[in-house]
Design an enzyme around this catalytic site. Structure first.
Site, mmCIF file in Angstrom:
data_model
loop_
_atom_site.group_PDB
_atom_site.id
_atom_site.type_symbol
_atom_site.label_atom_id
_atom_site.label_comp_id
_atom_site.label_asym_id
_atom_site.label_seq_id
_atom_site.Cartn_x
_atom_site.Cartn_y
_atom_site.Cartn_z
ATOM 1 N N SER A 142 -2.274 36.440 15.054
ATOM 2 C CA SER A 142 -1.232 36.878 14.723
ATOM 3 C C SER A 142 -0.533 36.315 14.680
ATOM 4 O O SER A 142 -0.979 34.750 14.327
ATOM 5 C CB SER A 142 -0.794 38.035 15.931
ATOM 6 O OG SER A 142 0.820 37.897 15.172
ATOM 7 N N TYR A 155 3.961 36.778 24.327
ATOM 8 C CA TYR A 155 3.262 38.108 23.678
ATOM 9 C C TYR A 155 2.566 36.644 22.793
ATOM 10 O O TYR A 155 1.058 36.350 22.494
ATOM 11 C CB TYR A 155 4.221 39.099 22.382
ATOM 12 C CG TYR A 155 3.024 39.229 21.170
ATOM 13 C CD1 TYR A 155 1.438 39.893 21.396
ATOM 14 C CD2 TYR A 155 2.825 39.191 19.537
ATOM 15 C CE1 TYR A 155 0.932 40.730 20.444
ATOM 16 C CE2 TYR A 155 2.170 39.209 19.205
ATOM 17 C CZ TYR A 155 1.017 40.515 19.652
ATOM 18 O OH TYR A 155 -0.333 40.811 18.197
HETATM 19 P P1 NDP Z 1 -3.209 49.398 18.645
HETATM 20 O O1 NDP Z 1 -2.472 49.915 19.649
HETATM 21 O O2 NDP Z 1 -3.575 50.427 17.322
HETATM 22 O O3 NDP Z 1 -4.784 48.749 19.126
HETATM 23 C C1 NDP Z 1 -5.305 48.435 20.189
HETATM 24 C C2 NDP Z 1 -6.150 48.347 20.987
HETATM 25 O O4 NDP Z 1 -6.953 47.639 22.201
HETATM 26 C C3 NDP Z 1 -6.474 49.717 20.868
HETATM 27 O O5 NDP Z 1 -8.263 50.259 20.642
HETATM 28 C C4 NDP Z 1 -6.666 49.809 22.617
HETATM 29 O O6 NDP Z 1 -7.545 50.829 23.130
HETATM 30 C C5 NDP Z 1 -7.240 47.968 22.951
HETATM 31 N N1 NDP Z 1 -7.040 48.116 24.098
HETATM 32 C C6 NDP Z 1 -6.186 47.715 24.628
HETATM 33 N N2 NDP Z 1 -5.570 47.374 26.442
HETATM 34 C C7 NDP Z 1 -7.255 47.228 26.262
HETATM 35 C C8 NDP Z 1 -7.658 47.205 26.950
HETATM 36 N N3 NDP Z 1 -7.727 45.737 27.800
HETATM 37 N N4 NDP Z 1 -9.867 46.977 27.121
HETATM 38 C C9 NDP Z 1 -9.933 47.044 25.814
HETATM 39 N N5 NDP Z 1 -9.579 47.392 25.089
HETATM 40 C C10 NDP Z 1 -7.939 47.543 24.941
HETATM 41 O O7 NDP Z 1 -3.038 47.936 17.656
HETATM 42 P P2 NDP Z 1 -3.388 47.002 16.530
HETATM 43 O O8 NDP Z 1 -5.083 47.673 15.934
HETATM 44 O O9 NDP Z 1 -2.138 46.850 15.579
HETATM 45 O O10 NDP Z 1 -3.813 45.937 17.226
HETATM 46 C C11 NDP Z 1 -5.163 45.378 17.488
HETATM 47 C C12 NDP Z 1 -4.832 43.388 17.398
HETATM 48 O O11 NDP Z 1 -4.256 43.505 16.509
HETATM 49 C C13 NDP Z 1 -4.418 43.147 18.992
HETATM 50 O O12 NDP Z 1 -4.976 42.211 19.330
HETATM 51 C C14 NDP Z 1 -3.021 43.445 18.173
HETATM 52 O O13 NDP Z 1 -2.461 41.897 19.129
HETATM 53 C C15 NDP Z 1 -3.336 42.437 17.103
HETATM 54 N N6 NDP Z 1 -2.223 41.986 15.574
HETATM 55 C C16 NDP Z 1 -1.263 43.240 15.138
HETATM 56 C C17 NDP Z 1 -0.344 43.421 14.835
HETATM 57 C C18 NDP Z 1 0.370 44.770 13.793
HETATM 58 O O14 NDP Z 1 1.669 44.606 13.900
HETATM 59 N N7 NDP Z 1 0.195 45.930 14.878
HETATM 60 C C19 NDP Z 1 0.406 42.290 13.937
HETATM 61 C C20 NDP Z 1 -0.764 41.247 13.855
HETATM 62 C C21 NDP Z 1 -1.920 41.123 15.508
HETATM 63 P P3 NDP Z 1 -7.396 51.844 24.715
HETATM 64 O O15 NDP Z 1 -5.985 51.990 24.622
HETATM 65 O O16 NDP Z 1 -7.902 53.128 24.439
HETATM 66 O O17 NDP Z 1 -7.978 50.594 25.135
#
Ligand code: NDP
Length: 249
Positions: A142, A155
């Site tokens: 990020s 975070y």
């Molecule tokens: P979402 O919340 O849409 O997606 C997060 C994903 O992570 C989901 O598919 C969730 O699936 C999965 N997840 C969370 N915990 C677990 C776990 N314990 N095991 C397996 N899967 C898990 O958010 P984003 O798409 O935004 O996030 C994706 C990445 O991008 C993250 O690492 C986030 O930190 C990063 N990011 C996002 C930004 C933003 O502004 N959105 C900016 C910078 C970085 P499920 O709950 O089904 O397990």
């Protein structure tokens, strides 16, 4: 080697950036293993995109549990008769709060998902990549892994860790022709913020509204993932940082 003979694993593929990456890589012909805890969301997604077991497997998986990842990857490698060519460590959670008010449990969840989850995924694929002298690991960090933001202490800590471990590993395995890449998005419209309390969500949403051109879409980040992955084998795009044009910090 054609895309159809390459197996890509995406963690956190049930929504947001992971889902968009799955859609894009599927359209390019890659074999996919999609991992997340919400199986029904992935079932719906593969159905909507006419993905079949010939090209895409899904598995319920908690990235904090290395055995979940190993079992799913072992099965996918047997099923496709292919080793993992690329691991996209994307699963993550973000809880925003002043540190003094934030529960240790929320901090631990971020550390175990955003940091240990990535190390777990790497643990499962790395030895084979080193033996085969090929492979790509893409860690989703990020902009909060490069600079600090208010209410982001824990975070930011996890995402600075992602930057640090990526660079250290990149250097360590470079001689084995394995590429390790970090992608650092800025504000992206996904479900990530939704796990927070209203007093965190409202100001964040107001901040997003100040960017009149809009924040990033998941598809923007997915395109950067594909760009980095599809660079020729002698090119390692070490880092991509992308953010909305109007995101000042
Ligand atoms: P979402 O919340 O849409 O997606 C997060 C994903 O992570 C989901 O598919 C969730 O699936 C999965 N997840 C969370 N915990 C677990 C776990 N314990 N095991 C397996 N899967 C898990 O958010 P984003 O798409 O935004 O996030 C994706 C990445 O991008 C993250 O690492 C986030 O930190 C990063 N990011 C996002 C930004 C933003 O502004 N959105 C900016 C910078 C970085 P499920 O709950 O089904 O397990």
């Amino acid at each position: 080697m054609s895309t159809s003979s390459k197996l890509v694993v995406i963690t956190g593929a049930s929504s947001g950036i992971g889902e968009a990456a799955a859609e894009l890589l599927h359209s390019k012909g890659y074999k996919l293993l999609l991992l997340a805890r919400r199986l029904e969301r992935m079932q719906e997604f593969v159905k909507q995109h006419s993905m079949t077991e010939q090209d895409t497997l899904i598995a319920q998986c908690d990235v904090t549990q290395v055995d979940d990842i190993k079992k799913a990857i072992d099965h996918a490698q047997d099923h496709f008769k292919l080793p993992v060519d690329c691991l996209i460590n994307n699963a993550g959670v973000m809880y925003l709060q002043q540190l003094a008010d934030q529960s240790l449990q929320r901090q631990e969840t971020m550390i175990s998902t955003n940091v240990n989850g990535i190390l777990n995924g790497i643990n499962v694929v790395l030895k084979s990549m080193l033996e085969r002298q090929t492979g790509t690991i893409i860690n989703i960090s990020s902009i909060a892994g490069k600079k600090s933001f208010g209410n982001h202490v824990a975070y930011c800590g996890t995402k600075f860790a992602v930057h640090g471990l990526t660079e250290a590993l990149r250097s360590e395995v470079s001689g084995s022709k394995v590429r390790v890449i970090v992608i650092a998005p800025g504000v992206t419209q996904t479900e990530l913020l939704g796990h927070n309390d209203k007093d965190q969500v409202d100001p964040y949403e107001d901040w997003k509204k100040t960017m009149s051109l809009g924040v990033l879409k998941s598809e923007d980040v997915a395109a950067s993932i594909l760009f980095a992955y599809e660079a020729p084998p002698h090119v390692c795009i070490r880092e991509i940082a992308l953010a909305p044009t109007e995101q000042r910090d």
